[in-house]
Design a protein around this motif. Structure first.
Motif, PDB file in Angstrom:
ATOM      1  N   GLY A 113      -4.813   6.880   1.293  1.00 23.52           N
ATOM      2  CA  GLY A 113      -4.386   5.570   1.792  1.00 23.52           C
ATOM      3  C   GLY A 113      -5.563   4.816   2.388  1.00 23.52           C
ATOM      4  O   GLY A 113      -5.780   3.625   2.108  1.00 23.52           O
ATOM      5  N   LYS A 114      -6.349   5.535   3.169  1.00 24.97           N
ATOM      6  CA  LYS A 114      -7.507   4.906   3.816  1.00 24.97           C
ATOM      7  C   LYS A 114      -8.529   4.442   2.771  1.00 24.97           C
ATOM      8  O   LYS A 114      -9.090   3.360   2.875  1.00 24.97           O
ATOM      9  N   GLY A 119      -6.378  11.253   2.935  1.00 26.12           N
ATOM     10  CA  GLY A 119      -7.376  10.185   3.042  1.00 26.12           C
ATOM     11  C   GLY A 119      -7.277   9.149   1.933  1.00 26.12           C
ATOM     12  O   GLY A 119      -8.100   8.224   1.858  1.00 26.12           O
ATOM     13  N   ASN A 157       7.509   1.441  11.138  1.00 28.73           N
ATOM     14  CA  ASN A 157       6.571   2.261  10.362  1.00 28.73           C
ATOM     15  C   ASN A 157       5.358   2.568  11.248  1.00 28.73           C
ATOM     16  O   ASN A 157       4.287   1.983  11.123  1.00 28.73           O
ATOM     17  N   VAL A 198       1.244   5.600  -1.206  1.00 24.89           N
ATOM     18  CA  VAL A 198       0.728   6.837  -1.803  1.00 24.89           C
ATOM     19  C   VAL A 198       1.934   7.735  -2.040  1.00 24.89           C
ATOM     20  O   VAL A 198       2.818   7.846  -1.165  1.00 24.89           O
ATOM     21  N   LEU A 215       0.875  -1.168   0.000  1.00 23.63           N
ATOM     22  CA  LEU A 215       0.000   0.000   0.000  1.00 23.63           C
ATOM     23  C   LEU A 215       0.912   1.218   0.000  1.00 23.63           C
ATOM     24  O   LEU A 215       1.763   1.341   0.887  1.00 23.63           O
ATOM     25  N   ARG A 233       3.396   5.065  11.472  1.00 21.41           N
ATOM     26  CA  ARG A 233       2.201   5.616  10.834  1.00 21.41           C
ATOM     27  C   ARG A 233       1.308   4.476  10.328  1.00 21.41           C
ATOM     28  O   ARG A 233       0.100   4.466  10.580  1.00 21.41           O
ATOM     29  N   GLY A 237      -1.787  12.058   3.401  1.00 18.84           N
ATOM     30  CA  GLY A 237      -2.504  12.848   4.402  1.00 18.84           C
ATOM     31  C   GLY A 237      -3.831  13.399   3.900  1.00 18.84           C
ATOM     32  O   GLY A 237      -4.436  14.255   4.548  1.00 18.84           O
TER      33      GLY A 237
HETATM   34  C1  LIG Z   1       0.915   4.581   4.846  1.00 17.68           C
HETATM   35  C2  LIG Z   1       0.352   5.442   3.691  1.00 17.68           C
HETATM   36  C3  LIG Z   1      -0.085   4.529   2.562  1.00 17.68           C
HETATM   37  C4  LIG Z   1      -0.854   6.235   4.194  1.00 17.68           C
HETATM   38  O1  LIG Z   1      -1.404   6.939   3.089  1.00 17.68           O
HETATM   39  P1  LIG Z   1      -2.086   8.397   3.290  1.00 17.68           P
HETATM   40  O2  LIG Z   1      -2.833   8.717   2.059  1.00 17.68           O
HETATM   41  O3  LIG Z   1      -1.087   9.366   3.731  1.00 17.68           O
HETATM   42  O4  LIG Z   1      -3.051   8.054   4.511  1.00 17.68           O
HETATM   43  P2  LIG Z   1      -4.428   8.766   4.906  1.00 17.68           P
HETATM   44  O5  LIG Z   1      -4.370  10.219   4.672  1.00 17.68           O
HETATM   45  O6  LIG Z   1      -5.563   8.016   4.278  1.00 17.68           O
HETATM   46  O7  LIG Z   1      -4.421   8.458   6.477  1.00 17.68           O
HETATM   47  C5  LIG Z   1      -4.599   7.119   6.913  1.00 17.68           C
HETATM   48  C6  LIG Z   1      -4.048   6.961   8.301  1.00 17.68           C
HETATM   49  O8  LIG Z   1      -2.613   7.014   8.284  1.00 17.68           O
HETATM   50  C7  LIG Z   1      -2.179   7.598   9.487  1.00 17.68           C
HETATM   51  N1  LIG Z   1      -1.541   8.880   9.193  1.00 17.68           N
HETATM   52  C8  LIG Z   1      -1.672   9.630   8.072  1.00 17.68           C
HETATM   53  N2  LIG Z   1      -0.909  10.742   8.163  1.00 17.68           N
HETATM   54  C9  LIG Z   1      -0.305  10.688   9.358  1.00 17.68           C
HETATM   55  C10 LIG Z   1       0.638  11.524  10.046  1.00 17.68           C
HETATM   56  N3  LIG Z   1       1.076  12.685   9.512  1.00 17.68           N
HETATM   57  N4  LIG Z   1       1.068  11.140  11.261  1.00 17.68           N
HETATM   58  C11 LIG Z   1       0.634   9.996  11.819  1.00 17.68           C
HETATM   59  N5  LIG Z   1      -0.251   9.160  11.217  1.00 17.68           N
HETATM   60  C12 LIG Z   1      -0.692   9.510  10.014  1.00 17.68           C
HETATM   61  C13 LIG Z   1      -3.409   7.873  10.340  1.00 17.68           C
HETATM   62  O9  LIG Z   1      -3.680   6.717  11.117  1.00 17.68           O
HETATM   63  C14 LIG Z   1      -4.455   8.036   9.277  1.00 17.68           C
HETATM   64  O10 LIG Z   1      -5.749   7.786   9.751  1.00 17.68           O
HETATM   65  P3  LIG Z   1      -6.535   8.930  10.562  1.00 17.68           P
HETATM   66  O11 LIG Z   1      -6.473  10.130   9.705  1.00 17.68           O
HETATM   67  O12 LIG Z   1      -7.915   8.356  10.730  1.00 17.68           O
HETATM   68  O13 LIG Z   1      -5.801   9.107  11.849  1.00 17.68           O
HETATM   69  C15 LIG Z   1       1.417   6.470   3.191  1.00 17.68           C
HETATM   70  O14 LIG Z   1       1.907   7.173   4.294  1.00 17.68           O
HETATM   71  C16 LIG Z   1       2.587   5.849   2.427  1.00 17.68           C
HETATM   72  O15 LIG Z   1       2.516   5.605   1.229  1.00 17.68           O
HETATM   73  N6  LIG Z   1       3.692   5.583   3.148  1.00 17.68           N
HETATM   74  C17 LIG Z   1       4.892   5.007   2.515  1.00 17.68           C
HETATM   75  C18 LIG Z   1       4.681   3.571   2.152  1.00 17.68           C
HETATM   76  C19 LIG Z   1       4.262   2.770   3.352  1.00 17.68           C
HETATM   77  O16 LIG Z   1       4.798   2.949   4.433  1.00 17.68           O
HETATM   78  N7  LIG Z   1       3.312   1.860   3.144  1.00 17.68           N
HETATM   79  C20 LIG Z   1       2.785   1.014   4.218  1.00 17.68           C
HETATM   80  C21 LIG Z   1       3.686  -0.081   4.544  1.00 17.68           C
HETATM   81  S1  LIG Z   1       3.283  -1.570   3.750  1.00 17.68           S
END
Ligand SMILES: CC(C)(COP(=O)(O)OP(=O)(O)OC[C@H]1O[C@@H](n2cnc3c(N)ncnc32)[C@H](O)[C@@H]1OP(=O)(O)O)[C@@H](O)C(=O)NCCC(=O)NCCS
Length: 312
Positions: A260-261, A258, A287, A250, A248, A289, A256
């Motif tokens: 990923g969710k 929404g 990880n 983004v 997964l 987050r 940030g």
């Molecule tokens: C993990 C990832 C996919 C989340 O995608 P995103 O689009 O940023 O996530 P969202 O905006 O939908 O937020 C989903 C959740 O992530 C967490 N999150 C997002 N931004 C955050 C931040 N700045 N600090 C802490 N938690 C955070 C929260 O739990 C959030 O849910 P909430 O808003 O209900 O609290 C993205 O950070 C990413 O691509 N990371 C690098 C790759 C990775 O680590 N993949 C997962 C490992 S397999």
């Protein structure tokens, strides 16, 4: 205690040992001789930057007082096993130097002498080969029939971890495994980006299809959620029930919002529609987050796995 070089004639006893070993480990199901032999024989690593394994050698520990015959005759009982090679697991600084790799190590609980003798045999071989680092259970060289794609040594194999610890190994990397039995995915939330969501169902070696959900902005993929079936690694009935999110991501500038969710929820909805009753997901243990994200989504912690490294 006899330490003998492993050869293919011992596969019958080795299968029995492997299946005893993984019995407490989640996402490890019993294997047959063919699948285990393929795992032992494999030389390629999983990460693109890895070189294949070289200098492969495996050893078994046999207690002459157990069983009633020669190893390979189906009569003797192997009480421990180690599979070693030279490989290039990722070091803590991100480089991939040559290292002694223990792909798999197990000994019967209570038979520490067997585990110790196997480990010493491996380390002595690594030193003879001029290596200065050893890593046990690196995710890059995992047996395909052991645990999940990115897994290291499961904490459920606590006596193996303890043996490594008192021989000077330290945990350097890890992957945490989450599961959600009988999962009930939430409706995918709205995303405040003008993206197009594209869902693909793909056939796999498993009974149920696998799912890929992509988010496109101006035709460019800016986020993706890819799944697999646990049955691609082990075709048993229990494994067929697990849909696994194996990637997964983004693009940094769109995090940030929404997305990923949304991608995760949509992939889970699609997995449910494809008939999977259970879902799992993994992430690197630092990880944080993703850890919070997956816990809040409904997943529950299932297992810690660690790579163990020492200087020789
Ligand atoms: C993990 C990832 C996919 C989340 O995608 P995103 O689009 O940023 O996530 P969202 O905006 O939908 O937020 C989903 C959740 O992530 C967490 N999150 C997002 N931004 C955050 C931040 N700045 N600090 C802490 N938690 C955070 C929260 O739990 C959030 O849910 P909430 O808003 O209900 O609290 C993205 O950070 C990413 O691509 N990371 C690098 C790759 C990775 O680590 N993949 C997962 C490992 S397999």
């Amino acid at each position: 205690m006899d330490i003998l070089p492993y050869d293919d004639s011992m596969i019958g006893e080795l299968v029995a040992l492997f299946n005893r070993a993984v019995e407490p480990v989640p996402f490890c199901w019993p294997v047959d001789a063919e699948r285990l032999a393929a795992a032992v024989a494999k030389v390629t690593g999983e990460a693109k930057s890895n070189k294949p394994l070289r200098e492969k050698a495996a050893f078994v520990a046999v207690d002459p007082s157990t069983g009633s015959g020669q190893v390979g005759s189906g009569q003797a009982r192997i009480v421990g096993f180690i599979d070693t090679a030279v490989g290039n697991p990722r070091d803590t600084d991100g480089s991939y130097p040559d290292a002694g790799v223990t792909r798999f190590l197990w000994y019967e609980p209570g038979r520490r002498a067997a585990g110790q003798a196997l480990l010493e045999t491996a380390e002595s071989r690594f030193r003879t080969l001029g290596l200065s680092q050893a890593e046990a259970f690196p995710q890059e060289y995992r047996y395909e029939c052991y645990h999940m794609h990115a897994s290291y040594l499961s904490e459920r194999l606590a006596h193996v971890a303890a043996l490594l610890a008192f021989n000077g190994y330290r945990r350097t990397r890890g992957e945490v495994i989450f599961e959600w039995a009988d999962f009930e995915p939430a409706e995918p939330p709205l995303v405040d980006l003008p993206v197009e969501i594209v869902v693909e169902r793909k056939e796999s070696a498993a009974q149920r299809p696998i799912i890929e959900v992509a988010a496109k902005l101006d035709s460019k993929v800016i986020g993706i959620c890819q799944t697999e079936s646990a049955a691609e690694l082990n075709s048993c009935d229990a494994a067929q029930d697990w849909g696994v999110v194996h990637w997964l991501g983004v693009e940094r500038e769109y995090r940030g919002h929404g997305l990923g969710k949304h991608l995760l929820s949509r992939a889970l909805v699609e997995l449910r529609e494809a008939g999977y009753p259970h879902a799992a997901i993994t992430t690197a243990l630092d990880n944080h987050r993703a850890f919070v994200f997956y816990s809040n989504a409904g997943f529950r912690f299932a297992d810690w796995t660690y790579g163990w490294r020492r200087s020789l």
